[in-house]
Design an enzyme around this catalytic site. Structure first.
Site, PDB file in Angstrom:
ATOM      1  CG  ASP A 147      -2.270   0.400   1.075  1.00  0.00           C
ATOM      2  OD1 ASP A 147      -2.389   1.408  -0.186  1.00  0.00           O
ATOM      3  OD2 ASP A 147      -3.240   0.224   1.872  1.00  0.00           O
ATOM      4  CD1 TRP A 181      -4.795   3.185  -3.452  1.00  0.00           C
ATOM      5  CD2 TRP A 181      -3.802   5.015  -2.754  1.00  0.00           C
ATOM      6  NE1 TRP A 181      -4.545   2.926  -1.835  1.00  0.00           N
ATOM      7  CE2 TRP A 181      -3.960   4.169  -1.666  1.00  0.00           C
ATOM      8  CE3 TRP A 181      -3.297   6.230  -2.756  1.00  0.00           C
ATOM      9  CZ2 TRP A 181      -3.406   4.288  -0.295  1.00  0.00           C
ATOM     10  CZ3 TRP A 181      -2.599   6.493  -1.399  1.00  0.00           C
ATOM     11  CH2 TRP A 181      -2.822   5.739  -0.160  1.00  0.00           C
ATOM     12  CG  ASP A 202      -9.531   2.334  -0.722  1.00  0.00           C
ATOM     13  OD1 ASP A 202      -8.618   2.219  -1.365  1.00  0.00           O
ATOM     14  OD2 ASP A 202      -9.436   2.247   0.459  1.00  0.00           O
TER      15      ASP A 202
HETATM   16  C1  GLA Z   1      -5.992   1.380   1.588  1.00  0.00           C
HETATM   17  C2  GLA Z   1      -6.107   0.277   0.597  1.00  0.00           C
HETATM   18  C3  GLA Z   1      -7.135  -0.575   0.772  1.00  0.00           C
HETATM   19  C4  GLA Z   1      -6.836  -1.212   1.972  1.00  0.00           C
HETATM   20  C5  GLA Z   1      -6.705  -0.348   3.121  1.00  0.00           C
HETATM   21  C6  GLA Z   1      -6.158  -0.873   4.450  1.00  0.00           C
HETATM   22  O1  GLA Z   1      -7.019   2.399   1.705  1.00  0.00           O
HETATM   23  O2  GLA Z   1      -6.480   1.011  -0.727  1.00  0.00           O
HETATM   24  O3  GLA Z   1      -7.514  -1.390  -0.268  1.00  0.00           O
HETATM   25  O4  GLA Z   1      -5.881  -1.987   1.767  1.00  0.00           O
HETATM   26  O5  GLA Z   1      -5.722   0.753   2.607  1.00  0.00           O
HETATM   27  O6  GLA Z   1      -5.910  -0.092   5.295  1.00  0.00           O
END
Ligand code: GLA
Length: 405
Positions: A147, A181, A202
């Protein structure tokens, strides 16, 4: 003598040159991830139960292999800097969990972050990349989602490259999932570094919505918002076997209507997206399981050509998507983005369906294809006659076009 030494040295330099693990994820990875439904509420019991459900539900037989633990499994680093799982929720340790998952014929995924902290404020891998990679390899982990929280001042490509090299040095083939992202256009550099990269923020379990988080600091997005977030024609040229665009884990079974779940799943298949379920697979409704295990839809996602589909036309918020498949076949998906029913007509012989990027031409004037409805599992005529159909609101008509020879 000097020559031989030089030869040996250059051979060593070449073979030890870090790279990503090739021949992994030659089709989009399929599995389950804890985050969308359970967030930080993870434990070894849950992960074992998810693995059991993967097998007993038939999802494993349909191709779902990875059981991925997302954020919040972490405990602390020891005095030498090695990370350990939270002893309260993972008392048996990760190696025992990996053994259990492997005994079921499944693979284990884990989660970390390129920054100092994960998004759930657990220890990140920054400064510990090689140690963490070594630890994951010792635990026999098979997949790492990495991440992008708490990364102020870091260069994304560089940070992901460091972890790629660390994984490679640790020696265990691990699928590397880049999760930044889409901020720094990972499709442009991700292919050399990872096996999949997130293209959007997300997801949220809605078809058409944007959910504001932390006073607008970030958003969670509905299925339609994710479909529209980037220019698909730009993205699709970067995807293929071993390197995929990832529009995020699925929300099928997490609260949308069955029509919306079906449309969401169908579109992920058209996009050759990783199919990572994000619902509670221990207790899903039969209709949800039916969507997730639709072998004909999955075959479109997992097609060996690995070509991401494209939006061919839009009329009255009904989108027509095409995807070239192996052996001259195609997939077509009519996505009705209206909340209410629409009637469609599609006259194949007057349409010019060409994938200029990958060099495919459906050539409906000369070729005849038989139509196979992926959701009813029924033959639906041929391309010699115009198609007429009614599509419910927020739903799809998805068909495989089999080239007649
Ligand atoms: C980010 C990621 C999500 C998830 C969260 C966990 O937002 O994009 O997919 O893994 O972190 O905290």
């Amino acid at each position: 003598m000097k020559r031989i030494v030089l030869l040996i040295l250059s051979f060593l330099a070449l073979t030890s040159y870090a790279q990503k693990f090739e021949n992994l994820a030659l089709t989009p990875p399929m599995g389950w991830n804890s985050w969308n439904y359970f967030a930080c509420d993870v434990s070894e019991d849950l992960i074992r139960e998810a693995a059991d459900a993967m097998v007993s539900s038939g999802m494993k037989d349909a191709g779902y292999i990875y059981i991925n633990i997302d954020d919040c499994w972490h405990g602390e680093r020891d005095s030498l800097g090695f990370i350990h799982p939270d002893p309260e929720h993972f008392p048996s340790g990760m190696k025992a969990l990996a053994d259990y998952i492997h005994s079921k014929g499944l693979k284990l995924g884990i989660y970390s972050d390129a920054g100092w902290e994960t998004c759930g404020h657990r220890p990140g891998s920054r400064g510990y990349e090689y140690q963490d990679a070594m630890q994951y390899a010792n635990w026999e982990v098979d997949f790492l989602k990495y991440d992008w929280c708490a990364t102020q001042g870091l260069n994304a490509e560089g940070a992901y490259l460091t972890m790629r090299d660390a994984l490679y040095a640790a020696g265990r083939p691990i699928v590397f999932s880049i999760c930044e992202w889409g901020t720094y256009e990972p499709w442009k550099w991700g292919g050399e570094i990872g096996h999949l990269w997130r293209t959007a923020g997300d997801i949220y379990h809605c078809f058409d919505c944007a959910i504001e988080r932390d006073g607008g600091a970030w958003y969670q997005w509905g299925v339609e918002q994710i479909l529209d977030m980037r220019d698909n024609d730009t993205l699709r040229r970067y995807a293929g076997p071993g390197h995929w665009n990832d529009p995020d884990m699925m929300e099928v079974g997490n609260g949308m209507s069955i029509n919306e779940d079906r449309a969401h799943f169908a579109m992920w298949c058209m996009l050759a997206a990783p199919l990572i379920a994000g619902n509670d697979i221990r207790s899903m409704k039969p209709e949800v399981l039916e969507i997730l295990t639709n072998k004909d839809a999955i075959a479109i996602d997992q097609d060996s050509l690995g070509i991401q589909g494209f939006r061919y036309q839009v009329a009255d918020s009904v989108e027509t998507w095409f995807k070239p498949l192996e052996n001259g076949d195609w997939a077509v998906c009519f996505l009705n983005r209206n909340p209410t029913t629409r009637d469609i007509t599609f006259n194949w012989s007057t349409e010019n369906v060409v994938d200029a990027i990958f060099g495919f031409d459906a050539n409906f004037k000369e070729n005849e294809y038989s139509l196979y409805n992926v959701w009813t599992h029924k033959k639906a005529g041929t391309t010699k006659k115009p198609l007429k159909a009614t599509i419910p609101g927020n739903d799809v008509l998805m068909m495989r076009l089999n080239l007649s020879r």
